[in-house]
Motif scaffolding. Structure first.
Motif, PDB file in Angstrom:
ATOM      1  N   LEU A  41       0.639  -1.201   0.056  1.00 50.16           N
ATOM      2  CA  LEU A  41      -0.009  -0.056   0.016  1.00 50.16           C
ATOM      3  C   LEU A  41       0.867   1.316   0.101  1.00 50.16           C
ATOM      4  O   LEU A  41       0.415   2.343  -0.264  1.00 50.16           O
ATOM      5  CB  LEU A  41      -0.907   0.207   1.225  1.00 50.16           C
ATOM      6  N   LEU A  42       2.210   1.166   0.451  1.00 54.03           N
ATOM      7  CA  LEU A  42       3.100   2.289   0.549  1.00 54.03           C
ATOM      8  C   LEU A  42       3.985   2.587  -0.692  1.00 54.03           C
ATOM      9  O   LEU A  42       4.778   3.490  -0.708  1.00 54.03           O
ATOM     10  CB  LEU A  42       3.809   2.051   1.926  1.00 54.03           C
ATOM     11  N   ALA A  43       3.944   1.464  -1.493  1.00 55.21           N
ATOM     12  CA  ALA A  43       4.840   1.170  -2.509  1.00 55.21           C
ATOM     13  C   ALA A  43       5.059   2.506  -3.454  1.00 55.21           C
ATOM     14  O   ALA A  43       6.078   2.959  -3.929  1.00 55.21           O
ATOM     15  CB  ALA A  43       4.509   0.299  -3.315  1.00 55.21           C
ATOM     16  N   ASP A  44       3.936   3.233  -3.644  1.00 51.53           N
ATOM     17  CA  ASP A  44       3.960   4.441  -4.425  1.00 51.53           C
ATOM     18  C   ASP A  44       4.435   5.660  -3.656  1.00 51.53           C
ATOM     19  O   ASP A  44       4.621   6.656  -4.401  1.00 51.53           O
ATOM     20  CB  ASP A  44       2.644   4.807  -5.045  1.00 51.53           C
ATOM     21  N   HIS A  45       4.669   5.370  -2.333  1.00 47.11           N
ATOM     22  CA  HIS A  45       4.998   6.865  -1.470  1.00 47.11           C
ATOM     23  C   HIS A  45       6.614   6.551  -0.964  1.00 47.11           C
ATOM     24  O   HIS A  45       7.177   7.355  -1.086  1.00 47.11           O
ATOM     25  CB  HIS A  45       3.917   6.962  -0.457  1.00 47.11           C
ATOM     26  N   VAL A  46       6.893   5.515  -0.413  1.00 46.70           N
ATOM     27  CA  VAL A  46       8.031   5.186  -0.006  1.00 46.70           C
ATOM     28  C   VAL A  46       8.508   3.857   0.129  1.00 46.70           C
ATOM     29  O   VAL A  46       7.700   2.871   0.025  1.00 46.70           O
ATOM     30  CB  VAL A  46       8.006   5.832   1.560  1.00 46.70           C
ATOM     31  N   ALA A  47       9.540   3.512   0.047  1.00 42.78           N
ATOM     32  CA  ALA A  47      10.128   2.026  -0.101  1.00 42.78           C
ATOM     33  C   ALA A  47      10.285   1.684   1.547  1.00 42.78           C
ATOM     34  O   ALA A  47      11.430   2.372   2.284  1.00 42.78           O
ATOM     35  CB  ALA A  47      11.603   2.132  -0.749  1.00 42.78           C
ATOM     36  N   VAL A  48       9.782   0.777   2.077  1.00 42.13           N
ATOM     37  CA  VAL A  48       9.732   0.312   3.466  1.00 42.13           C
ATOM     38  C   VAL A  48      11.238  -0.030   3.799  1.00 42.13           C
ATOM     39  O   VAL A  48      11.585  -0.054   5.047  1.00 42.13           O
ATOM     40  CB  VAL A  48       8.643  -0.437   3.770  1.00 42.13           C
ATOM     41  N   ALA A  49      11.835  -0.573   2.833  1.00 38.93           N
ATOM     42  CA  ALA A  49      13.327  -1.084   3.117  1.00 38.93           C
ATOM     43  C   ALA A  49      14.271   0.094   3.604  1.00 38.93           C
ATOM     44  O   ALA A  49      14.965  -0.097   4.307  1.00 38.93           O
ATOM     45  CB  ALA A  49      13.794  -1.689   1.772  1.00 38.93           C
ATOM     46  N   GLU A  50      13.752   1.334   3.231  1.00 43.03           N
ATOM     47  CA  GLU A  50      14.559   2.383   3.758  1.00 43.03           C
ATOM     48  C   GLU A  50      14.323   2.738   5.469  1.00 43.03           C
ATOM     49  O   GLU A  50      15.059   3.442   5.782  1.00 43.03           O
ATOM     50  CB  GLU A  50      14.263   3.610   2.969  1.00 43.03           C
ATOM     51  N   LEU A  51      13.310   2.282   5.950  1.00 41.76           N
ATOM     52  CA  LEU A  51      12.704   2.672   7.056  1.00 41.76           C
ATOM     53  C   LEU A  51      13.164   1.808   8.260  1.00 41.76           C
ATOM     54  O   LEU A  51      13.111   0.418   8.094  1.00 41.76           O
ATOM     55  CB  LEU A  51      11.282   2.667   7.140  1.00 41.76           C
ATOM     56  N   ALA A  52      13.457   2.325   9.256  1.00 42.65           N
ATOM     57  CA  ALA A  52      13.910   1.602  10.522  1.00 42.65           C
ATOM     58  C   ALA A  52      13.346   2.369  11.665  1.00 42.65           C
ATOM     59  O   ALA A  52      14.032   3.397  12.163  1.00 42.65           O
ATOM     60  CB  ALA A  52      15.490   1.578  10.666  1.00 42.65           C
ATOM     61  N   ALA A  53      12.110   2.164  12.095  1.00 40.88           N
ATOM     62  CA  ALA A  53      11.296   3.099  12.905  1.00 40.88           C
ATOM     63  C   ALA A  53      11.745   3.236  14.191  1.00 40.88           C
ATOM     64  O   ALA A  53      12.443   2.282  14.928  1.00 40.88           O
ATOM     65  CB  ALA A  53       9.845   2.521  13.033  1.00 40.88           C
ATOM     66  N   ASP A  54      11.832   4.350  14.813  1.00 37.40           N
ATOM     67  CA  ASP A  54      12.371   4.492  16.115  1.00 37.40           C
ATOM     68  C   ASP A  54      11.134   5.086  16.926  1.00 37.40           C
ATOM     69  O   ASP A  54      10.004   5.010  16.434  1.00 37.40           O
ATOM     70  CB  ASP A  54      13.536   5.659  16.097  1.00 37.40           C
TER      71      ASP A  54
END
Length: 201
Positions: A41-54
């Motif tokens: 669902l987020l593919a058009d907005h951001v690559a979740v692989a870039e994310l490391a939530a804090d």
């Protein structure tokens, strides 16, 4: 079944099957898992692989969820809101302001695609480099789209015992978010009727 980001976000508050509501965003690890599950669902907005939530990202997502659930409660009115947060909802005007503010943090521009063959179309091109800003803005914009679209008219709060979910009604007679909730609600009604008859008899 169609999935919507704001529904997925609101559903991070759910019944744990035992003692009460559970929160999928209660920890940083849980938040990371939830983001990964939304990759499509987020593919058009951001690559979740870039994310490391804090912790900061977790709290910002929770604040967005509070805004979404507050507006869901308004949307289903005069029916009752989800019992999970019915007594401590964010005020609706604050929820609207919050969604609009977060959505506006990502500068985007529509880009027209006009191939010589194939289908013409548009997409939003982001000028934002920070993937976390893009993530939060995508969540906020998806909530704005949902709440201003036709789905809002079919939004319901599940009334089954112990359920705390919102759902989009997919057919005319649907009363609960899933069949197991329907079974539980019918069993509770049956028990209540038998109990009332026994007491009255």
């Amino acid at each position: 079944m169609e999935r919507w980001l704001p529904m997925e976000l609101a559903s991070t508050v759910r019944h744990d099957g035992e003692g009460g509501p559970a929160d999928d965003l209660a920890t940083i690890e849980g938040t990371k898992r939830w983001i990964q599950k939304q990759a499509d669902l987020l593919a058009d907005h951001v690559a979740v692989a870039e994310l490391a939530a804090d912790e900061d990202v977790r709290l910002r997502i929770i604040e967005l969820r509070q805004a979404v659930r507050a507006l869901f409660a308004q949307a289903v009115s005069p029916a009752p809101p989800s019992p999970a947060d019915a007594h401590h909802l964010m005020p609706a005007d604050r929820a609207v302001t919050h969604l609009n503010t977060v959505a506006a943090r990502e500068p985007v521009a529509p880009q027209l695609h006009w191939p010589t063959r194939g289908v013409q179309g548009t997409q939003l091109l982001s000028a934002e480099k920070d993937p976390y800003v893009r993530l939060l803005a995508a969540l906020a914009r998806s909530a704005i789209d949902f709440l201003s679209g036709p789905q809002r008219e079919q939004l319901r709060s599940c009334t089954a015992p112990r359920c705390v979910r919102y759902f989009v009604k997919s057919h005319g007679r649907q009363e609960w978010c899933k069949p197991s909730c329907g079974n539980r609600a019918r069993a509770a009604r049956h028990y209540s009727r038998r109990h009332t008859v026994t007491e009255g008899g």
